[in-house]
Design an enzyme around this catalytic site. Structure first.
Site, PDB file in Angstrom:
ATOM      1  CG  HIS A  36     -48.581  -1.631  79.787  1.00 52.16           C
ATOM      2  ND1 HIS A  36     -47.557  -0.716  79.655  1.00 52.16           N
ATOM      3  CD2 HIS A  36     -49.523  -1.266  78.864  1.00 52.16           C
ATOM      4  CE1 HIS A  36     -47.862   0.151  78.679  1.00 52.16           C
ATOM      5  NE2 HIS A  36     -49.048  -0.166  78.196  1.00 52.16           N
ATOM      6  CG  HIS A  62     -53.465   2.789  77.663  1.00 55.68           C
ATOM      7  ND1 HIS A  62     -52.931   2.425  78.875  1.00 55.68           N
ATOM      8  CD2 HIS A  62     -52.575   2.366  76.738  1.00 55.68           C
ATOM      9  CE1 HIS A  62     -51.769   1.818  78.680  1.00 55.68           C
ATOM     10  NE2 HIS A  62     -51.525   1.754  77.390  1.00 55.68           N
ATOM     11  CG  ASP A  63     -52.770  -0.859  75.769  1.00 58.80           C
ATOM     12  OD1 ASP A  63     -52.823  -0.228  74.691  1.00 58.80           O
ATOM     13  OD2 ASP A  63     -51.734  -0.918  76.477  1.00 58.80           O
ATOM     14  CD  GLU A  66     -53.598  -0.333  70.416  1.00 55.30           C
ATOM     15  OE1 GLU A  66     -53.915   0.870  70.420  1.00 55.30           O
ATOM     16  OE2 GLU A  66     -52.424  -0.723  70.515  1.00 55.30           O
ATOM     17  CG  ASP A  67     -53.651  -4.578  73.121  1.00 55.72           C
ATOM     18  OD1 ASP A  67     -53.551  -4.516  71.890  1.00 55.72           O
ATOM     19  OD2 ASP A  67     -52.847  -4.029  73.901  1.00 55.72           O
ATOM     20  CG  ASP A 123     -48.654   3.316  76.090  1.00 63.42           C
ATOM     21  OD1 ASP A 123     -48.511   2.300  76.799  1.00 63.42           O
ATOM     22  OD2 ASP A 123     -49.014   3.260  74.897  1.00 63.42           O
TER      23      ASP A 123
HETATM   24  P1  NDP Z   1     -44.279  -3.588  68.463  1.00 63.44           P
HETATM   25  O1  NDP Z   1     -42.986  -3.847  67.835  1.00 63.44           O
HETATM   26  O2  NDP Z   1     -44.819  -2.239  68.377  1.00 63.44           O
HETATM   27  O3  NDP Z   1     -44.252  -4.160  69.961  1.00 63.44           O
HETATM   28  C1  NDP Z   1     -44.074  -3.261  70.967  1.00 63.44           C
HETATM   29  C2  NDP Z   1     -45.361  -3.024  71.706  1.00 63.44           C
HETATM   30  O4  NDP Z   1     -45.655  -4.187  72.462  1.00 63.44           O
HETATM   31  C3  NDP Z   1     -45.226  -1.899  72.678  1.00 63.44           C
HETATM   32  O5  NDP Z   1     -45.568  -0.681  72.085  1.00 63.44           O
HETATM   33  C4  NDP Z   1     -46.173  -2.309  73.780  1.00 63.44           C
HETATM   34  O6  NDP Z   1     -47.451  -1.856  73.361  1.00 63.44           O
HETATM   35  C5  NDP Z   1     -46.151  -3.829  73.735  1.00 63.44           C
HETATM   36  N1  NDP Z   1     -45.298  -4.527  74.706  1.00 63.44           N
HETATM   37  C6  NDP Z   1     -45.630  -5.684  75.326  1.00 63.44           C
HETATM   38  N2  NDP Z   1     -44.642  -6.118  76.097  1.00 63.44           N
HETATM   39  C7  NDP Z   1     -43.648  -5.224  75.992  1.00 63.44           C
HETATM   40  C8  NDP Z   1     -42.361  -5.139  76.601  1.00 63.44           C
HETATM   41  N3  NDP Z   1     -41.918  -6.060  77.456  1.00 63.44           N
HETATM   42  N4  NDP Z   1     -41.563  -4.103  76.275  1.00 63.44           N
HETATM   43  C9  NDP Z   1     -41.998  -3.165  75.411  1.00 63.44           C
HETATM   44  N5  NDP Z   1     -43.217  -3.193  74.810  1.00 63.44           N
HETATM   45  C10 NDP Z   1     -44.049  -4.215  75.106  1.00 63.44           C
HETATM   46  O7  NDP Z   1     -45.409  -4.390  67.888  1.00 63.44           O
HETATM   47  P2  NDP Z   1     -45.440  -5.601  66.990  1.00 63.44           P
HETATM   48  O8  NDP Z   1     -44.882  -6.786  67.649  1.00 63.44           O
HETATM   49  O9  NDP Z   1     -46.859  -5.538  66.678  1.00 63.44           O
HETATM   50  O10 NDP Z   1     -44.530  -5.232  65.712  1.00 63.44           O
HETATM   51  C11 NDP Z   1     -44.799  -4.125  64.875  1.00 63.44           C
HETATM   52  C12 NDP Z   1     -43.577  -3.583  64.132  1.00 63.44           C
HETATM   53  O11 NDP Z   1     -42.379  -4.239  64.473  1.00 63.44           O
HETATM   54  C13 NDP Z   1     -43.691  -3.731  62.634  1.00 63.44           C
HETATM   55  O12 NDP Z   1     -44.243  -2.572  62.096  1.00 63.44           O
HETATM   56  C14 NDP Z   1     -42.263  -3.927  62.156  1.00 63.44           C
HETATM   57  O13 NDP Z   1     -41.767  -2.716  61.600  1.00 63.44           O
HETATM   58  C15 NDP Z   1     -41.498  -4.218  63.376  1.00 63.44           C
HETATM   59  N6  NDP Z   1     -40.812  -5.511  63.267  1.00 63.44           N
HETATM   60  C16 NDP Z   1     -39.459  -5.513  63.194  1.00 63.44           C
HETATM   61  C17 NDP Z   1     -38.770  -6.686  63.135  1.00 63.44           C
HETATM   62  C18 NDP Z   1     -37.295  -6.657  63.099  1.00 63.44           C
HETATM   63  O14 NDP Z   1     -36.655  -7.672  63.289  1.00 63.44           O
HETATM   64  N7  NDP Z   1     -36.671  -5.508  62.885  1.00 63.44           N
HETATM   65  C19 NDP Z   1     -39.458  -7.977  63.125  1.00 63.44           C
HETATM   66  C20 NDP Z   1     -40.877  -7.872  63.218  1.00 63.44           C
HETATM   67  C21 NDP Z   1     -41.517  -6.674  63.290  1.00 63.44           C
HETATM   68  P3  NDP Z   1     -48.672  -1.566  74.362  1.00 63.44           P
HETATM   69  O15 NDP Z   1     -48.375  -0.404  75.194  1.00 63.44           O
HETATM   70  O16 NDP Z   1     -49.819  -1.346  73.418  1.00 63.44           O
HETATM   71  O17 NDP Z   1     -48.782  -2.828  75.130  1.00 63.44           O
HETATM   72 ZN    ZN Z   2     -49.963   0.606  76.453  1.00 65.25          ZN
END
Ligand code: NDP
Ligand code: ZN
Length: 179
Positions: A36, A62-63, A66-67, A123
């Site tokens: 990523h 960048h991550d 955070e991660d 991103d």
């Molecule tokens: P996200 O929903 O924000 O997960 C997405 C993040 O995961 C991306 O921004 C990216 O961040 C990373 N990522 C890793 N793999 C992938 C991929 N294959 N495709 C896209 N993104 C990927 O984070 P959370 O799981 O922490 O959930 C947070 C929010 O989700 C809550 O605030 C809630 O509102 C919502 N939620 C909704 C649900 C529902 O059913 N509607 C259930 C549970 C949560 P990066 O660039 O940092 O890697």
């Molecule tokens: Zn990222």
């Protein structure tokens, strides 16, 4: 640009690969997480025509804070104060609840520096392309849809930064969002 730009970039890639070594993406194939951050950096060089080495370094890193267990002090010691400042601008505060973090991304986007905005756009573009390719494991369609709509809100606060990236993002939003 510094003469040793190649060594600097390789140092960043290696640092990110080591830091993210136990981490996987959320796709069903469990792609190595470092794919990523390398992909985000490539969007910046290949699509956004970014030539500022510090922006590319910050994209690769960048991550990490955070991660992973990486600290900003570590980033500053290894890569300097400018790169560290940029990584700070694109790092969410993990002590906050997830919903609050998402809200703050929308709120903070417009006030970030032009370089940080570029990284944020790349991103989002990478993550949205990933989502279009395949849904993360366990994500219901509603959750995928919420992600497109939230990402559009963030991107709306980042406009006027890079036309190519914004046009590519808009094509994705056209396919998935109503407004
Ligand atoms: P996200 O929903 O924000 O997960 C997405 C993040 O995961 C991306 O921004 C990216 O961040 C990373 N990522 C890793 N793999 C992938 C991929 N294959 N495709 C896209 N993104 C990927 O984070 P959370 O799981 O922490 O959930 C947070 C929010 O989700 C809550 O605030 C809630 O509102 C919502 N939620 C909704 C649900 C529902 O059913 N509607 C259930 C549970 C949560 P990066 O660039 O940092 O890697
Ligand atoms: Zn990222």
């Amino acid at each position: 640009q510094p003469a040793d730009v190649l060594a600097i970039i390789i140092k960043c890639i290696n640092f990110a690969a080591v830091k993210h070594k136990y981490q996987r993406r959320k796709d069903p194939e469990k792609t190595p997480y470092v794919n990523h951050v390398i992909g985000v950096a490539e969007i910046l060089t290949e699509e956004a025509n970014v030539q500022d080495v510090e922006v590319i370094q910050a994209a690769i890193l960048h991550d990490t804070v955070e991660d992973t267990d990486t600290s900003f002090d570590e980033i500053e010691a290894q890569f300097g104060v400018n790169v560290c400042q940029l990584v700070k601008e694109v790092t969410d505060d993990k002590s906050l609840p997830k919903a609050e973090r998402k809200r703050l991304q929308v709120e903070h986007a417009a006030g970030s520096s032009p370089s940080a905005k570029l990284i944020k756009l790349a991103d989002k573009l990478y993550n949205l392309r990933d989502l279009e390719r395949v849904s993360p494991e366990g994500w219901a369609p509603e959750r995928v849809q919420e992600y497109y709509e939230w990402a559009q809100k963030v991107v709306n606060e980042l406009r006027g930064t890079n036309k190519k990236l914004e046009d590519s993002l808009d094509e994705i939003f056209k396919r998935h969002c109503t407004s």
